[in-house]
Design a protein around this motif. Structure first.
Motif, PDB file in Angstrom:
ATOM      1  N   ILE B  37       1.049  -1.270  -0.092  1.00 45.00           N
ATOM      2  CA  ILE B  37      -0.013   0.145   0.073  1.00 45.00           C
ATOM      3  C   ILE B  37       0.833   1.267  -0.007  1.00 45.00           C
ATOM      4  N   ILE B  38       2.088   1.154   0.683  1.00 46.42           N
ATOM      5  CA  ILE B  38       2.934   2.700   1.015  1.00 46.42           C
ATOM      6  C   ILE B  38       3.471   2.578  -0.542  1.00 46.42           C
ATOM      7  N   PHE B  39       3.950   1.684  -1.217  1.00 43.66           N
ATOM      8  CA  PHE B  39       4.564   1.805  -2.487  1.00 43.66           C
ATOM      9  C   PHE B  39       3.779   2.492  -3.531  1.00 43.66           C
ATOM     10  N   VAL B  40       2.220   1.895  -3.387  1.00 41.60           N
ATOM     11  CA  VAL B  40       1.176   2.111  -4.390  1.00 41.60           C
ATOM     12  C   VAL B  40       0.840   3.880  -4.005  1.00 41.60           C
ATOM     13  N   LEU B  41       0.743   4.048  -2.750  1.00 39.42           N
ATOM     14  CA  LEU B  41       0.657   5.473  -2.706  1.00 39.42           C
ATOM     15  C   LEU B  41       1.582   6.426  -2.775  1.00 39.42           C
ATOM     16  N   ILE B  44       1.415   6.779  -6.611  1.00 36.16           N
ATOM     17  CA  ILE B  44      -0.008   7.660  -7.069  1.00 36.16           C
ATOM     18  C   ILE B  44       0.476   8.995  -6.635  1.00 36.16           C
ATOM     19  N   PHE B  45       1.237   9.340  -5.309  1.00 33.84           N
ATOM     20  CA  PHE B  45       1.641  10.728  -5.381  1.00 33.84           C
ATOM     21  C   PHE B  45       2.461  11.237  -6.079  1.00 33.84           C
ATOM     22  N   TYR B  46       3.432  10.639  -6.581  1.00 37.17           N
ATOM     23  CA  TYR B  46       4.289  11.074  -7.600  1.00 37.17           C
ATOM     24  C   TYR B  46       3.803  11.046  -9.053  1.00 37.17           C
ATOM     25  N   LEU B  47       2.677  10.701  -9.276  1.00 41.42           N
ATOM     26  CA  LEU B  47       2.320  10.795 -10.890  1.00 41.42           C
ATOM     27  C   LEU B  47       2.468  12.156 -11.253  1.00 41.42           C
ATOM     28  N   GLY B  48       2.985  12.290 -12.293  1.00 40.98           N
ATOM     29  CA  GLY B  48       3.127  13.662 -12.991  1.00 40.98           C
ATOM     30  C   GLY B  48       3.971  14.552 -12.205  1.00 40.98           C
ATOM     31  N   THR B 127      16.651   7.852 -13.386  1.00 40.91           N
ATOM     32  CA  THR B 127      16.263   8.919 -14.326  1.00 40.91           C
ATOM     33  C   THR B 127      15.311  10.117 -13.840  1.00 40.91           C
ATOM     34  N   ASN B 128      14.138   9.693 -13.024  1.00 48.86           N
ATOM     35  CA  ASN B 128      13.227  10.698 -12.602  1.00 48.86           C
ATOM     36  C   ASN B 128      12.397  10.026 -11.675  1.00 48.86           C
ATOM     37  N   LEU B 129      11.422  10.736 -11.099  1.00 49.44           N
ATOM     38  CA  LEU B 129      10.607  10.123 -10.223  1.00 49.44           C
ATOM     39  C   LEU B 129       9.479   9.001 -10.566  1.00 49.44           C
ATOM     40  N   PHE B 130       9.245   8.980 -11.838  1.00 52.11           N
ATOM     41  CA  PHE B 130       8.634   8.122 -12.470  1.00 52.11           C
ATOM     42  C   PHE B 130       9.374   6.641 -12.497  1.00 52.11           C
ATOM     43  N   GLY B 131      10.768   6.795 -12.910  1.00 49.77           N
ATOM     44  CA  GLY B 131      11.675   5.597 -12.625  1.00 49.77           C
ATOM     45  C   GLY B 131      11.645   5.129 -11.586  1.00 49.77           C
ATOM     46  N   THR B 132      11.909   5.932 -10.543  1.00 48.53           N
ATOM     47  CA  THR B 132      12.179   5.509  -9.239  1.00 48.53           C
ATOM     48  C   THR B 132      10.812   4.818  -8.821  1.00 48.53           C
ATOM     49  N   THR B 133       9.644   5.476  -8.849  1.00 52.33           N
ATOM     50  CA  THR B 133       8.412   4.563  -8.484  1.00 52.33           C
ATOM     51  C   THR B 133       8.270   3.487  -9.219  1.00 52.33           C
ATOM     52  N   PHE B 134       8.310   3.467 -10.548  1.00 50.88           N
ATOM     53  CA  PHE B 134       8.041   2.401 -11.218  1.00 50.88           C
ATOM     54  C   PHE B 134       8.735   1.254 -11.031  1.00 50.88           C
ATOM     55  N   TYR B 135      10.171   1.388 -11.051  1.00 50.72           N
ATOM     56  CA  TYR B 135      10.695   0.375 -10.915  1.00 50.72           C
ATOM     57  C   TYR B 135      10.852  -0.487  -9.634  1.00 50.72           C
ATOM     58  N   SER B 136      10.535   0.333  -8.381  1.00 45.62           N
ATOM     59  CA  SER B 136      10.365  -0.007  -6.967  1.00 45.62           C
ATOM     60  C   SER B 136       9.082  -0.811  -6.903  1.00 45.62           C
ATOM     61  N   LEU B 137       8.153  -0.231  -7.361  1.00 41.48           N
ATOM     62  CA  LEU B 137       6.827  -0.869  -7.167  1.00 41.48           C
ATOM     63  C   LEU B 137       6.741  -2.228  -7.996  1.00 41.48           C
ATOM     64  N   PHE B 190      -1.625  -3.283 -11.738  1.00 40.05           N
ATOM     65  CA  PHE B 190      -1.798  -2.927 -13.173  1.00 40.05           C
ATOM     66  C   PHE B 190      -2.802  -1.638 -13.179  1.00 40.05           C
ATOM     67  N   ILE B 191      -3.704  -1.720 -12.355  1.00 41.30           N
ATOM     68  CA  ILE B 191      -4.590  -0.384 -12.408  1.00 41.30           C
ATOM     69  C   ILE B 191      -3.950   0.804 -12.155  1.00 41.30           C
ATOM     70  N   VAL B 192      -2.956   0.740 -11.512  1.00 42.78           N
ATOM     71  CA  VAL B 192      -2.580   2.078 -10.800  1.00 42.78           C
ATOM     72  C   VAL B 192      -1.402   2.526 -12.025  1.00 42.78           C
ATOM     73  N   VAL B 193      -0.700   1.458 -12.211  1.00 39.54           N
ATOM     74  CA  VAL B 193       0.551   1.840 -13.255  1.00 39.54           C
ATOM     75  C   VAL B 193       0.502   1.916 -14.576  1.00 39.54           C
ATOM     76  N   TYR B 194      -0.525   1.118 -14.985  1.00 41.32           N
ATOM     77  CA  TYR B 194      -0.941   0.983 -16.527  1.00 41.32           C
ATOM     78  C   TYR B 194      -2.226   1.792 -16.727  1.00 41.32           C
ATOM     79  N   GLY B 195      -2.982   1.836 -15.851  1.00 44.66           N
ATOM     80  CA  GLY B 195      -4.246   2.375 -15.878  1.00 44.66           C
ATOM     81  C   GLY B 195      -4.109   3.668 -15.666  1.00 44.66           C
ATOM     82  N   LEU B 196      -4.411   4.147 -14.370  1.00 47.34           N
ATOM     83  CA  LEU B 196      -4.507   5.425 -13.756  1.00 47.34           C
ATOM     84  C   LEU B 196      -3.077   6.183 -14.287  1.00 47.34           C
ATOM     85  N   GLY B 197      -1.938   5.562 -14.177  1.00 45.82           N
ATOM     86  CA  GLY B 197      -0.989   6.301 -14.357  1.00 45.82           C
ATOM     87  C   GLY B 197      -0.368   6.687 -15.854  1.00 45.82           C
TER      88      GLY B 197
END
Ligand code: HEA
Ligand code: HEA
Ligand code: CUA
Ligand SMILES: [Cu+2]
Lengths: 561, 198, 358
Positions: B37-41, B44-48, B127-137, B190-197
């Motif tokens: 949950i924390i990684f997902v949060l 989401i927090f760093y989206l965009g 690379t950026n916050l997207f890379g950071t959160t994507f690879y981690s999650l 899937f929903i968060v990264v590939y849908g929402l994000g």
């Protein structure tokens, strides 16, 4: 006379002890999977760390005794409070509570061991390793360059101070790894406790007949799952930042410092209740026995505990009233925080009602418990002051907060740990602790506690922030700090007496027998110390106080429940 | 007195408590869920919020095959358990093998995806916050798939060696809980990264 | 605690001078002196109980209410507990029989659930009111804007309306209650978290990188108000002090006018200026009107107009300045200004230049 189910256990002596090689004994302790031994390992380990962290507190108190002091450098002071806080929370508070839990829960629910004995040993050793790693930072903290250092980022390690840029070297890495490992151990033990309680209660012990101690441990452990996760996750992120160059908390790359605060306190606030619930659990066992009455309002106590567990998950941002949450956030977290006082109040009042109409005996465990009641009341009320957000804009991060949380952490938790020690040491060792030394311990510690922590509120109200290694003479804080430091000497003396009491009583103490306090729960039905298998025959219970039923067959509890 | 006890003993004659393995596994799942949950949060927090590219929309493709495989592996593992419960060890082994295969395809899909992201788009964890959160999650999830596959693989080995029988159905069942959990997490990811994000 | 111990411990230097002197000079009965001494202990420069500006006042009133309620709860509950342990203690002659076993009562559980809830309603509503009064106050048109930036161990203050940039000593105009000119402070940080706390004026507010916070102060009484950084920010956190000078509106206007001017160019300090401009100093410090444009350290344009240096930790005297420039860490351990290894001659010259920057 006695029903056979529990009587069998009473007649059992401890297993015959034949002389062993010293190395064999060590080996046995290292490889044990017996919940009692692991429990004692936890407790012993925590006591050693209590001395170390207390010593660190002593260094701080010497430094702060007078203004502009040069006893230690600012760097050393900052390491002292970081290590003191981290150690006290993760390597004293958690292990000692898990230690008592491990030791007592199977005995109190009439089981022969924990659900997963090997996992239990694993959890202990990984936590222990975490502590050693944290302290290894004193030697290895700075990596190759020789002079070692311990972390100096504070126990909540706010970002971005923990970023590589501001904390070069490896000291912060040791903080991350040490606490991370202890977290894994905590989850393992909590899992074990929950499973044991849910799956291994003896015949007849429905949830509603379970003593309150396992109940509270059940709630605490459930909170461990939900609370430690966020800390572990946040530490993984911080680790990624520091080891892999990620940017979770890197403000230069758009990372957020506030996010760390949220993650930390989502853990940190439940954590303080994780620490205090076991202390409540001890009070729930000790106060009735020495009042000679059953606990007042058993179901209210259970309900209040569950409520505290739930509400405490939603109040974390009261540690963040000054970070600019905005009016909505501040108002919500003020309300949520204040609501906790309702279930907590229920507990206080039920303890009071348990005392009421009793025949209170002031044995050492009981006087520690009574002091706990008063001190926890004060601590809770200062907590209420802090929870009023505008008041916290003044009080936050001041010595008032330090006073508040030492009133809970020392005045409530440490006091109940001492109480538990005096109460269950006879069970663990078969020997009574000396009452005389116990009273000395109590009074010296209480004098010292109040000298140190009562007076700590005042400089807080007078504007003294926490975590300062020295202060200006013109602020008028000197007198209070001197008094606090003097109190520290009394506390140290008391703890030395305590250690002496344990050592001496273990060797020459009075024989305890199976049930020295004339108590009512199952652990007192077996020998002291209990045999390896705890109970010769698995007990069967018919009420919350099986031994009361045994001792009063004409009016057993089961008639009233 | 003894009459008294007798009565009470009778009333507690039936004494059934939940199974240790299941309860323990549920505890583990709750604790792990908290981490996710924390990684997902954080995701989401760093989206965009990345200060530089690439953005998810530019580089992420829907991992349809992997998702289908992983989700269906929940079914196959379930069949493996029911088969073993009916003492059909061979059948169970077959289902297990299929599960491991499907999980393996999923992992391979992730590997291909990462390879492309790193070498084609130059996106790494730094690379950026997207890379950071994507690879981690996604990485955290993948590491759980690996652990799950390891354990299922072990079960498969036992099955192939003929050491698995109906008496183990219960353990396999507990293990399947873990696998269902890993699947459920993927649905969220899937929903968060590939849908929402995106 | 006996008063004798208090007195023995007490160091007269620690006291605000006024109180110490009255206690020494008047030969009144010892208890009067004791009372004076004790009140002296509490009237300190950073007490939250002597508010001198609006948010501090509002917070003070709320705290009095909260204190009163919690004190009442304490007296009631502690009183009952004390009564119980005295009244129901096991006395020497008592029989050893157990007392009546009481298991609980639902009515009474309800009672002590409902009463605290009622108290909470009062507590919460009064708190919520103060939160909204403070955080949703309308900003008057003639409010003064100040940008506050926290740095590892010093404060940067910018006045966007006049373009003034200064460090460590904040000047504000006193505000007339009839036509308030509060100061709105927009806060952020250049590195790690800090917190701005001047108890006499307002509660604290954190300065966080990548985040902008706003707090306001409406001070009524001119004077010097002290505080310090209240969020641990590294080695010299303890020496990140705050000084707020509340000036009369006229004095404040004068101060702004002076700060707007370019740096003094005193020919007597020309050598020092040259040395300064040829040292790394200029990479970190700004002196308006010179080549020094660094942003890492405090603006030095009007350094000599300040009472203190190093964020209030050191009095601004030529000797102190010299020692500071020679070895900042000897005066403020952990400071991020490096030792520059200047010769004694250069030191004298640069110090003279610094002193000339009025
Ligand atoms: C075991 C530990 C423990 C416990 C039990 C508590 C209990 C409480 N704490 Fe505390 N707290 C800490 C440990 C603990 N705290 C620590 C360690 C910190 C600092 C961390 C750090 O910064 O390093 C902290 C900090 C802290 C803060 C943040 C301060 C700041 O940094 O700015 C706040 C603010 O709201 C707070 C509030 C409370 C409240 C409202 C309770 C309540 O649960 C108290 C409830 C109890 C009562 C109220 C008394 C009994 C009730 C009655 C008699 C009923 C009637 C009463 C009323 C109607 C009011 N605590
Ligand atoms: C369970 C938790 C716990 C306990 C029990 C204590 C106990 C004590 N604490 Fe601690 N404290 C914290 C948790 C705890 N503390 C936390 C979480 C912080 C915040 C840290 C941070 O800001 O990051 C803190 C911070 C803190 C500070 C503030 C530092 C600062 O902000 O600058 C101070 C200052 O006085 C202090 C003092 C004390 C004292 C005097 C004791 C005493 O009660 C200690 C008594 C014990 C002893 C005195 C040991 C005696 C033994 C010996 C002397 C024998 C030694 C011999 C050998 C080793 C051979 N503590
Ligand atoms: Cu800045 Cu502490
Ligand atoms: Cu809290």
């Amino acid at each position: 006379m006695m029903p056979p189910q529990t009587a069998g256990a009473m007649t059992f002596d401890s297993p015959p002890s034949h002389p062993k090689l010293w190395l064999d004994a060590v080996n046995e302790w290292f490889t044990t999977v017996d919940h009692k031994r692991i429990g004692m390992l936890y407790i012993g380990y925590a006591l050693v760390f209590l001395l170390i962290a207390g010593l660190e507190a002593a260094v701080m108190r010497i430094q702060l005794a007078v203004p502009n002091n040069h006893f230690v450098s600012p760097q050393v002071f900052n390491r002292m409070f970081t290590m003191h806080g981290t150690t006290m929370v993760f390597f004293v508070g958690m292990p000692i509570l898990f230690g008592f839990g491990n030791y007592l829960i199977p005995l109190m629910i009439g089981a022969r061991d924990m659900a997963f004995p090997r996992l239990n040993a694993f959890s202990f050793w990984i936590s222990a390793f975490g502590g050693l790693l944290l302290y290894f930072s004193f030697i290895g903290g700075d990596g190759l360059y020789g002079a070692g250092t311990a972390p100096d980022v504070g126990w909540f390690a706010y970002a971005p101070l923990t970023a590589k840029l501001f904390s070069p070297g490896h000291s912060t890495d040791y903080w991350i790894l040490g606490v991370f490992l202890s977290g894994i151990g905590s989850v393992g033990t909590a899992l074990n406790i929950v499973t044991t309680i849910v799956c291994m209660r003896c015949k007849g012990m429905t949830m509603a007949r379970m003593p309150l101690l396992p109940w509270l441990y059940l709630v605490t452990s459930a909170m461990v799952f939900i609370a430690i996760g966020p800390l572990t996750a946040a530490q993984m992120m911080l680790g990624f930042d520091r080891f892999l160059g990620a940017h979770f908390f890197d403000v230069q790359a758009g990372g957020s410092a506030v996010l760390w605060m949220h993650f930390f306190w989502i853990f940190g606030h439940p954590e303080v209740y994780i620490l205090v619930l076991p202390a409540f659990a001890f009070a729930n066992e000790i106060i009735p026995v020495f009042s000679r009455k059953p606990i007042f309002g058993y179901s209210a106590m259970v309900g209040a505990t569950v409520l505290i567990g739930f509400i405490s998950l939603g109040v974390w941002a009261h540690h963040m009233f000054t970070v600019g949450l905005g009016p909505a956030g501040n108002t919500f977290f003020t309300l949520a925080t204040m609501i906790i006082s309702v279930p907590t109040g229920i507990k206080i009042f039920n303890w009071l009602a348990t005392l009421w109409g009793g025949k209170i005996r002031f044995a050492t465990p009981m006087i520690f418990s009574i002091a706990f009641l008063f001190q926890f009341l004060i601590a809770g009320l200062t907590g209420i002051m802090l929870s009023a957000a505008p008041f916290d804009w003044q009080l936050g991060n001041s010595y008032f907060v330090v006073a508040h949380f030492h009133f809970v952490l020392v005045g409530a938790i440490l006091y109940m740990i001492f109480a538990a020690f005096y109460y269950w040491f006879p069970k663990m060792s078969g020997k009574m602790l000396s009452e005389t030394l116990g009273k000395w311990h109590f009074w010296l510690f209480t004098i010292g506690f109040h000298l140190t922590f009562d007076f700590m509120h005042i400089p807080g109200l007078m504007g003294m922030p926490r975590r300062i290694y020295t202060y200006e003479a013109d602020r008028g804080w000197a007198v209070w700090n001197m008094i606090e430091s003097i109190g520290m000497i009394f506390q140290a003396a008391a703890i030395l007496i305590f250690v002496w009491n344990v050592v001496r009583s273990y060797r020459h103490g009075e024989e305890a027998g199976p049930d020295p306090w004339d108590a009512w729960t199952l652990e007192w039905s077996t020998a002291s110390p209990p045999p390896h298998y705890n109970f010769a025959e698995e007990p069967v219970v018919h009420s919350r106080r099986p031994l009361w039923d045994l001792k009063h067959p004409q009016a057993p509890d089961s008639d009233y429940e | 007195m003894s009459a008294h006890t007798a009565v009470l003993t009778q009333s507690t004659g039936e004494w059934q408590l939940p199974d240790k393995g299941k309860v323990g596994m549920i505890c583990l799942i709750v604790a792990e869920a908290a981490i996710f949950i924390i990684f997902v949060l954080a995701y989401i927090f760093y989206l965009g919020k990345s200060l530089s590219g690439p953005t998810p929309a530019e580089v992420l493709k829907l991992p349809v095959l992997g998702t289908v495989c992983l989700l269906s592996s929940s079914l196959t593992v379930h069949f493996a358990v029911t088969a073993l419960e009916r003492n059909a060890a061979r059948l169970s082994a077959l289902w297990l093998a299929l599960t491991v295969l499907l999980g393996g395809i999923f992992l391979a899909g992730t590997a291909v995806e990462w390879h492309e992201l790193i070498y084609k788009y130059g996106l790494t964890i730094r690379t950026n916050l997207f890379g950071t959160t994507f690879y981690s999650l996604v990485g955290l999830h993948a590491s759980h798939v690996i652990v799950g596959l390891g354990m299922l693989g072990l079960a498969l080995l036992f099955a192939v060696a003929g050491k698995l029988n109906g008496s183990h159905a219960h353990r396999l069942n507990v293990l399947s809980y873990y696998w269902h959990f890993v699947d459920a997490v993927w649905v969220v990811v899937f929903i968060v990264v590939y849908g929402l994000g995106r | 605690m006996s008063l004798a111990l208090f007195l023995a411990l007490h160091d007269m230097d620690d006291m605000p001078a006024g109180h110490a002197m009255t206690a020494m000079q008047t030969h009144e009965s010892w208890w009067r002196r004791a009372i004076q001494w004790v009140t002296g202990l509490f009237s300190t420069p950073t007490s939250i109980f002597s508010p001198q500006a609006t948010p501090a006042h509002t917070i003070f009133s709320l705290s009095m209410l909260v204190l009163a309620i919690t004190l009442a709860i304490f007296l009631a509950v502690a009183g009952l507990m004390l009564y119980a342990i005295i009244r129901f203690r096991h006395r020497a002659g008592d029989s050893n029989a157990d007392p009546t076993q009481v298991y609980g009562s639902n009515q009474i559980e309800v009672l002590w659930t409902v009463i605290p809830i009622l108290i909470l309603v009062v507590l919460f509503l009064s708190t919520a009111r103060v939160i909204s009064v403070n955080e949703q106050a309308r900003k008057p048109a003639n409010a003064l804007d100040v940008v506050v930036i926290g740095h590892q161990y010093w404060w940067e203050y910018r006045y966007p309306a006049s373009g003034v940039v200064t460090a460590n000593e904040l000047h504000l105009p006193a505000s007339d209650p009839k036509a308030p000119t509060p100061t709105y402070m927009t806060m952020s940080s250049a590195d790690v978290d800090h917190s701005f706390w001047v108890p006499n004026l307002a509660g604290k507010m954190d300065l966080i990188p990548n985040k902008v916070n706003v707090m306001w102060i409406d001070p009524h009484k001119p004077g010097l108000y002290l505080g310090q950084c209240a969020q641990y920010c590294g080695t010299a956190h303890a020496k990140m002090l705050i000084r707020v000078y509340v000036d009369s509106p006229a004095d404040f206007a004068k101060w702004i006018a002076h700060q707007k001017m370019a740096a003094e160019d005193d020919p007597a300090a020309a050598e020092g200026r040259l040395a300064f401009e040829h040292t790394a100093c200029v990479n970190c410090h700004t002196v308006n009107g010179t080549s020094a444009k660094g942003k890492f350290g405090p603006d030095l344009t009007h350094l000599a107009s300040r009472d203190t240096i190093a964020s209030g930790a050191i009095r601004n005297t030529p000797q102190n300045l010299r020692q500071w420039i020679d070895d900042p860490n000897s005066m403020k351990p952990g400071s991020l200004m490096p030792k520059m290894n200047l010769s004694s001659h250069e030191l004298d010259a640069i110090t003279a230049y610094m002193v000339s920057l009025r």
